[in-house]
Design an enzyme around this catalytic site. Structure first.
Site, PDB file in Angstrom:
ATOM      1  N   SER A   8      14.024  73.864 -37.642  1.00  0.00           N
ATOM      2  CA  SER A   8      14.335  75.124 -36.966  1.00  0.00           C
ATOM      3  C   SER A   8      14.132  76.275 -37.937  1.00  0.00           C
ATOM      4  CB  SER A   8      15.790  75.112 -36.460  1.00  0.00           C
ATOM      5  OG  SER A   8      16.682  75.122 -37.558  1.00  0.00           O
ATOM      6  N   LYS A   9      14.454  77.469 -37.495  1.00  0.00           N
ATOM      7  CA  LYS A   9      14.213  78.665 -38.316  1.00  0.00           C
ATOM      8  C   LYS A   9      14.934  78.610 -39.655  1.00  0.00           C
ATOM      9  CE  LYS A   9      13.232  81.847 -34.521  1.00  0.00           C
ATOM     10  NZ  LYS A   9      13.688  83.038 -33.780  1.00  0.00           N
ATOM     11  N   ARG A  10      16.052  77.911 -39.693  1.00  0.00           N
ATOM     12  CA  ARG A  10      16.797  77.873 -40.965  1.00  0.00           C
ATOM     13  C   ARG A  10      16.030  77.145 -42.061  1.00  0.00           C
ATOM     14  NH1 ARG A  10      19.262  74.111 -37.793  1.00  0.00           N
ATOM     15  NH2 ARG A  10      19.248  71.963 -38.560  1.00  0.00           N
ATOM     16  N   HIS A  11      15.009  76.360 -41.680  1.00  0.00           N
ATOM     17  CA  HIS A  11      14.227  75.623 -42.671  1.00  0.00           C
ATOM     18  C   HIS A  11      13.072  76.456 -43.239  1.00  0.00           C
ATOM     19  CE1 HIS A  11      16.104  72.228 -40.388  1.00  0.00           C
ATOM     20  NE2 HIS A  11      16.329  71.842 -41.618  1.00  0.00           N
TER      21      HIS A  11
END
Length: 468
Positions: free
Chosen positions: A242-245
């Site tokens: 997801s975006k956190r990665h």
């Protein structure tokens, strides 16, 4: 499955960029089709009119173009085929495999609340399933497929194996809404059939969809494609990507400086393997790719492995192809385009730039000695290697360089001779030469820089330093 020629497809929804998971799905379909002499088709699933945008479609196409995933024919718009989808819904209605359901949302909600209170399944069972047309209301209706109530529906999957669902757990899914628009579940099946798709390769989050979509195939007496549901991609922490990665859109990876060939290689290795092979070419991937090499467990995205493979691909790439990709990298970062002279010099220097460059940013940093012009700006670290003694030694080197034949062997001999005369190790003389020629400490060999720059430019840069 019949012996029809292989046809695969990639069917993204244009609601955002082409993310890594979608790119890998497209790659697997592309590899399988190209490796089996088949066709790879593109369908844009733009039925969600509120979320689908032309900008997202353009971003997906740009991402595929950068990755080199060419498709056959024109891209197909799912939305534009709505009449055909409705036609199939009515054909199922006429054959008795589907029915008109007049149940309202309030009635469905009431049914579920009652079932929940009684501890029964909340799967909606429409009272209109077997109703006579004489009892039909003069009201809006949806068309639902008649799912079998007994037995089980089986999906023979090339990755997941045999997966079965009890039919009592399958609902009579809606195929056509009350406003006459088709649902995604119907549209996908109709499009895949009409496009002649023989193999559906997609994420395993669609596995349960295969069971429900089989209902439409069976109702229409259509041949069911080969299913291959591949595991999702997780981040290094084991959680769904997801975006956190970090970067997710494929275009971001181009802007970060990864070569497309390295990206293809790495994405192919995410969830698929061929023995212990890590680095391979497109032709090898096409030859080797098959369902047997796909694992069932989620793959983990690893930037270090991506960088390592990218560096190997840069090192082994054709120089002209690398130059083309570097120009794309500069454009993706809104940098000024290269001049004709810079393009010529980069191409000439590529042999000594591409080794040990993991990304295009590294390569361009090493190439600053040809992308800059006199007077050379020097960074703090290289400035320290240019004291009065160093400048004096460079002055004594100049006549040796003027008389050299400008072969690598001759240049190395000239520098070595001066170092020996001055009682210095070669490395002590190399540092000030590097500072004079590039103004940086990260460069190719000083001898490579001399060969690329030529006699006149090399001497001019050294003279600039000795005159300061």
């Amino acid at each position: 499955m019949s012996d029809r020629p292989v046809v695969t497809r990639f069917a993204p929804s244009p609601t955002g960029y082409l993310h890594i998971g979608g790119a890998r799905t497209a790659l697997f379909n592309w590899l399988y089709a190209r490796g089996n002499g088949g066709k790879f088709l593109l369908r844009v699933e733009d039925t969600d009119r509120e979320r689908s945008t032309p900008e997202a479609t353009a971003a997906i196409l740009r991402g595929m173009e950068w990755l080199g995933l060419d498709y056959d024919g024109e891209a197909i718009s799912q939305f534009e085929r709505a009449d055909r989808h409705a036609e199939v819904a009515h054909a199922m209605l006429d054959s008795g495999h589907a029915y008109k359901c007049f149940a309202t949302q309030d009635e469905i909600q009431a049914f579920r609340e009652t079932a929940k209170a009684e501890g029964k399944s909340t799967l909606f069972r429409s009272p209109w399933r077997d109703a006579s047309s004489d009892t039909h209301a003069d009201a809006p209706y949806v068309i639902r497929v008649k799912a079998p109530r007994d037995g089980e529906t089986v999906v023979e999957d090339q990755v997941q194996g045999r997966v079965a669902w009890k039919n009592e757990t399958l609902d009579d899914m809606i195929c056509l809404r009350s406003d006459g628009t088709p649902t995604y579940m119907l549209a996908v099946v109709v499009d895949d059939h009409d496009m002649g798709v023989t193999h559906v390769i997609r994420g395993d989050d669609h596995l349960s969809n295969a069971a429900r979509q089989s209902l439409v195939y069976n109702a229409m007496d259509w041949e069911i494609p080969v299913w291959a549901h591949i595991p999702l991609i997780h981040g290094a922490d084991g959680k769904k990507l997801s975006k956190r990665h970090g970067a997710l859109g494929v275009e971001e990876y181009q802007a970060m400086g990864y070569p497309a060939s390295g990206m293809r290689n790495y994405l192919a290795r995410l969830g698929w393997s061929h023995g212990d092979d890590e680095f391979f070419t497109d032709s090898q991937a096409k030859e080797w790719f098959g369902f047997g090499g796909i694992g069932k467990s989620p793959a983990r995205f690893d930037f270090k492995k991506l960088e390592n493979l990218s560096g190997q691909h840069i090192a082994q790439s054709d120089d002209a192809a690398l130059l083309h990709e570097i120009e794309g990298f500069l454009s993706a970062n809104n940098e000024d385009p290269l001049s004709e002279t810079q393009r010529h010099d980069l191409l000439k220097a590529m042999y000594c730039l591409k080794e040990k460059s993991k990304m295009f940013g590294n390569l361009l940093e090493k190439s600053r000695f040809i992308l800059t012009s006199r007077p050379i700006e020097r960074d703090e670290k290289s400035e320290k290697s240019l004291d009065d003694v160093s400048r004096s030694i460079l002055s004594s080197l100049t006549p040796h360089l003027q008389n050299a034949t400008w072969s690598r062997e001759d240049l190395e001999a000239a520098v070595s001779e001066v170092a020996e005369t001055q009682g210095l190790k070669l490395g002590k003389l190399v540092a000030p030469i590097r500072a004079a020629l590039a103004g940086r400490t990260t460069t190719p060999s000083v001898f490579d820089m001399m060969l690329v720059l030529g006699r006149d430019e090399t001497l001019a840069r050294i003279n600039d330093v000795t005159r300061e």
